[in-house]
Design a protein around this motif. Structure first.
Motif, PDB file in Angstrom:
ATOM      1  N   GLN A 186       0.818  -1.221   0.000  1.00  0.00           N
ATOM      2  CA  GLN A 186       0.000   0.000   0.000  1.00  0.00           C
ATOM      3  C   GLN A 186       0.854   1.275   0.000  1.00  0.00           C
ATOM      4  O   GLN A 186       0.338   2.369  -0.114  1.00  0.00           O
ATOM      5  N   GLY A 187       2.160   1.125   0.165  1.00  0.00           N
ATOM      6  CA  GLY A 187       3.053   2.289   0.224  1.00  0.00           C
ATOM      7  C   GLY A 187       4.419   1.817   0.704  1.00  0.00           C
ATOM      8  O   GLY A 187       4.634   0.621   0.919  1.00  0.00           O
ATOM      9  N   ASP A 219       4.407   0.152   4.227  1.00  0.00           N
ATOM     10  CA  ASP A 219       3.649  -1.098   4.188  1.00  0.00           C
ATOM     11  C   ASP A 219       4.459  -2.193   3.490  1.00  0.00           C
ATOM     12  O   ASP A 219       4.443  -3.353   3.901  1.00  0.00           O
ATOM     13  N   ASN A 257       1.091   3.668   5.989  1.00  0.00           N
ATOM     14  CA  ASN A 257       1.521   3.092   4.709  1.00  0.00           C
ATOM     15  C   ASN A 257       2.802   3.704   4.162  1.00  0.00           C
ATOM     16  O   ASN A 257       3.488   3.095   3.343  1.00  0.00           O
ATOM     17  N   ASP A 258       3.115   4.937   4.590  1.00  0.00           N
ATOM     18  CA  ASP A 258       4.207   5.664   3.943  1.00  0.00           C
ATOM     19  C   ASP A 258       5.241   6.143   4.968  1.00  0.00           C
ATOM     20  O   ASP A 258       4.879   6.599   6.052  1.00  0.00           O
TER      21      ASP A 258
END
Length: 480
Positions: free
Chosen positions: A147-148, A151, A281-282
């Motif tokens: 997702q990023g 993640d 996610n990031d």
């Protein structure tokens, strides 16, 4: 029952003094042990104590159509190389030989390149080096794609934590720069940081396009702002002399931008991704600012050299043509102290027959006939026919040669061989690999179109740069 005061067991003064001395000695011993362990850690070789993790990036939509059939890190660069060669070479030159590359899009050509380029010459009987691709996969715990950035690392933490290392070095797969990560890691250890972020000094004009950071007088990051403008931008000004810039350059460059390159201590990474921010996610927008907010020591490390994020067609085009710049190119592949490695292809030297070539870089194994090439990068195995004019362009070349028999057969069927046909004129264009361009083709963007998507015709135009798609066929006489 009352006990007489005299019989209560009060310690004598001499006992107290000796206990205090003993306690001081114990504390000193503990401090010495800590310091000695810290010094030991400071001096621990990065080869055995650091794991490199290169993030392959998303689908690369801004680089499309170059990413139509390949992952972003596999996009060809500088006539002979691919983007992934930059971070891998930086790692190897910094004595980091345990490297994972995380990817989830079109990873076939990336896998092939990495196994051919680095598969046999890193590992060994005693040296446990490797460059390995980890693709997004489903597991009982997680059925999702990456997702990023954070993640992606979280999904493979179970593998990373098996390595007996002190730090994880997080890198991007689509940046062009040369950096000694050993110094970066040493700075991380000396400042006893939890996370160290590589920071690029910026002037006001460029600063608005980046995530900026604010630091205190020790270089510790206290605030983040994503692409700030106006007053918010002014508020992010810092004294860059703290990080080692001289006074003159510090005045020109009063901002620092995150390069998306991090050293994160192993235990800190496990704690952040599993306990503190299990849903983040990031790294850049969630985990790193979050770590600052919960009081972790997040330090900035100044990198003052050429660095380019190759995220768009225009940036990619400019970075490639920047290597032809006189007298000093933006980025040089000729640095013997820190070479850029790639796949050994065992190609013959390029052959230039009666051609006029100026301010250009020519890759291996090209055949260039009587033509004019100016301010261009010509990729490996390129075949350019008589009378062609190539200006301000990037030709990626070909993955294979066609034999004379192949060409003869094609000619009989009215087909077009791989390469640039006779009397073509190509200006301000990117020609992807294995393109078949007929005779008298003009790719000069006659109408100065800025944006166009003509995939069925074999090309796109982005920022006024014409990009001919991989394996495209442009019939003789085509004008773009």
């Amino acid at each position: 029952m009352n006990v007489p005061l005299a019989s209560k067991a009060y310690p004598s003064r001499s006992n107290v003094a000796s206990e205090q001395q003993q306690s001081k000695r114990d504390k000193a011993t503990i401090d010495d042990a800590k310091n000695s362990s810290k010094n030991k850690n400071l001096n621990r070789s990065v080869d055995e104590s650091v794991l490199g993790i290169i993030l392959g990036g998303g689908a690369g939509t801004r680089l499309y159509p170059l990413t139509k059939k390949r992952a972003k890190p596999a996009v060809p660069l500088g006539a002979n190389y691919r983007l992934i060669d930059i971070p891998v070479s930086n790692c190897l030159n910094s004595n980091i030989s345990k490297i994972y590359v995380l990817t989830q899009f079109n990873s076939a050509s990336l896998n092939r390149h990495l196994s051919r380029a680095y598969g046999n010459n890193i590992g060994g009987y005693k040296n446990e080096g490797f460059v390995e691709v980890l693709a997004a996969q489903q597991s009982p715990d997680n059925p999702n794609w990456f997702q990023g950035t954070a993640d992606a690392v979280r999904q493979y933490l179970w593998l990373f934590e098996e390595h007996n290392v002190m730090e994880f070095l997080i890198l991007a797969g689509d940046h062009l720069y040369r950096m000694d990560y050993e110094k970066f890691i040493q700075a991380h250890r000396e400042t006893d940081s939890d996370i160290t972020v590589a920071a690029l000094p910026m002037d006001e004009k460029r600063a608005t396009a980046f995530g900026l950071m604010k630091i205190d007088e020790e270089g510790r990051i206290v605030e983040f702002a994503e692409k700030p403008k106006g007053e918010q931008l002014k508020a992010m000004m810092v004294d860059t002399t703290i990080l080692g810039l001289d006074d003159v350059r510090a005045k020109e460059m009063p901002y620092i931008a995150s390069m998306g390159i991090y050293v994160i201590s192993k235990n800190v990474m496990l704690q952040l991704l599993r306990e503190q921010f299990p849903g983040a996610n990031d790294f850049g927008s969630e985990v790193i600012p979050g770590a600052t907010n919960i009081g972790m020591r997040v330090q900035a490390y100044l990198y003052d050299g050429y660095w380019e994020d190759i995220g768009t067609i225009e940036a990619f085009y400019n970075a490639n043509l920047g290597i032809t710049k006189k007298p000093i190119p933006d980025f040089s592949f000729y640095d013997r102290s820190a070479p850029i490695y790639t796949q050994p292809r065992h190609l013959p030297p390029s052959k230039v027959l009666d051609a006029d070539v100026t301010d250009s870089v020519i890759g291996e194994g090209c055949v260039i006939k009587n033509c004019k090439i100016h301010h261009s990068v010509v990729g490996l195995r390129s075949c350019i026919s008589e009378g062609a004019i190539i200006e301000d362009s990037l030709l990626m070349g070909a993955d294979y040669y066609e034999t004379e028999a192949d060409k003869k057969l094609l000619g009989e069927k009215g087909g077009i061989p791989i390469g640039i046909g006779k009397n073509c004129h190509i200006r301000r264009a990117i020609i992807d690999k294995n393109a078949r361009i007929g005779d008298n083709v003009k790719i000069i963007n006659v109408d100065n179109v800025q944006e166009a998507a003509r995939e069925t015709d074999g090309y796109f135009i982005k920022s006024g740069i014409v990009t001919v798609v991989k394996d495209a066929l442009l019939p003789s006489g085509t004008v773009i």
